[in-house]
Design a protein around this motif. Structure first.
Motif: not given
Length: 422
Positions: A378-405
């Motif tokens: 899921v992560v590897v499949m999503v990251v490429g299109p994610s950077f193409n579409n929302i660029s640096w905001r991809t990092y916010i998604v993973f910051a939130a996921l780490n906070a939830a862990i």
């Protein structure tokens, strides 16, 4: 593969992965080519639900390694996109069998006092493989050579496993008690009459007797009561899921591409990715020395909090996006690997192997490893299109996921350090 896929020779062989304005869907195909390997790993891990306890730890590893060799040969000789995809799935299938077996095998051969360090070494060796891949990709070798290189390690593994002992816990479970006693004696380097050897042996036999029931092992995974098998299995599956949702494979799989996005040339990006892998390996020794003193939970919490902070900083610097911000971002990607090495690299494999009871250890680790590869995909499949579409905001998604862990680990993960597997 993430480094090879942008090379001229690879693109000449497989134009389906060339990302151009006229082919926007090729970004998805590029991610698919990398991530499809994890689909094979998923099915290989799930296969261990049925074959793991029947074949034993060693024969399962041999089977997985043999399948990987066939897949590696097919990948190396691929001239069509379809063959490349099929061979990556097949290679992944073999790797799924191996990765869902080795932590269990390793845990069952390790004394409780040193088990943490011994299995954390698996994490260090995973990074050795990553680092070798980065350095090979840095070379001028044609893409088939790096892919073929894995055959060397697969042949060594399949050949040398014959010189290693079978798990004494698996042997006792299948009534081969004399062999189990011999293995324990050899691993402890003490005679069979030694009190410590006999204590370990009888502890395993008592655990097997206590867990004997008429239920099949798959059905046992859903039971509660004294054994708490369902709880153990859910924690193991969630643990491996969270390891991937930290975002580590955003960095590992796309390291070269990330460094190129930060303004480095192709050659410098590959050199930096190789240096990143080397630092990642060195950082893994922090957990190796700390695991049996600090504990499992504490290291997971430290690593996750550090990862969350790094991802937030990467998002902020991505928004600023000037020269100094890009330089700091390169450094932070090294920092992310350091925190992951401390908290999650070998930890997920160690923790899941320790959680399960003897009768359910193979199927629990099959499911948890399947969870790892599912969310890896899921992560590897999503990251490429994610950077193409929302660029640096991809990092916010993973910051939130780490906070939830963080609260999940704090409230639901028991400490397993220093306890016997029984």
């Amino acid at each position: 593969m993430s480094s090879l896929i942008t090379g001229n020779q690879f693109e000449a062989s497989f134009p389906e992965v060339i990302v151009e304005a006229s082919h926007p869907n090729h970004a998805t195909l590029q991610s698919f080519t990398i991530a499809i390997y994890e689909v094979g790993c998923l099915f290989g891990a799930l296969s261990n639900l049925w074959v793991g306890d029947k074949l034993g730890r060693r024969r399962t590893i041999v089977l997985g390694g043999s399948i990987m060799m066939i897949g590696a040969i097919l990948q190396t000789t691929a001239f069509s996109f379809a063959q490349l995809i099929f061979s990556r799935i097949l290679t992944g299938y073999g790797n799924g069998l191996i990765t869902s077996t080795v932590p269990t095998y390793h845990a069952e051969l390790s004394p409780s006092a040193k088990r943490g360090r011994m299995i954390m070494m698996e994490g260090s060796l995973i990074v050795v493989g990553v680092t070798i891949a980065f350095f090979v990709n840095w070379s001028s070798a044609q893409w088939r050579v790096p892919i073929a290189l894995q055959l060397v390690f697969e042949i060594i593994m399949v050949t040398c496993i014959g010189f290693l002992p079978e798990s004494p816990r698996w042997l006792v479970k299948h009534g081969r008690n004399a062999e189990a006693m011999a293995v324990i004696s050899a691993m402890e380097d003490k005679p069979p009459s030694d009190p410590e050897v006999r204590r370990t042996y009888y502890g395993i036999r008592e655990a097997v007797a206590a867990e004997t029931s008429s239920q099949g092992s798959l059905r046992e995974l859903t039971t509660g009561g004294r054994s708490q098998n369902l709880r153990r299995t859910v924690i193991a599956v969630v643990c491996q899921m969270m390891q991937q949702l930290t975002g580590i494979n955003l960095v590992t799989y796309y390291a070269t591409i990330l460094f190129q996005r930060l303004g480095l040339s192709d050659v410098n990006a590959r050199i930096t990715a190789a240096a990143n892998g080397t630092e990642y390996f060195l950082a893994s020794f922090i957990a190796y020395y700390a695991i049996d003193y600090v504990g499992r939970r504490q290291l997971m919490l430290i690593g996750t909090i550090g990862q969350c902070i790094v991802m937030l900083l990467l998002a902020i610097l991505g928004y600023i996006n000037n020269g100094p911000a890009q330089i700091v971002s390169v450094v932070l990607l090294f920092g992310f690997n350091t925190f992951f090495a401390i908290g999650w690299l070998g930890m997920a494999w160690l923790y899941c192997a320790e959680l399960a009871g003897l009768r359910t250890r193979a199927p629990t680790n099959a499911l948890s490893t399947a969870s790892n590869w599912t969310f890896n995909f899921v992560v590897v499949m999503v990251v490429g299109p994610s950077f193409n579409n929302i660029s640096w905001r991809t990092y916010i998604v993973f910051a939130a996921l780490n906070a939830a862990i963080v609260p999940v680990v704090y409230f639901f993960f028991p400490e397993t350090g220093g306890r016997s597997l029984e």
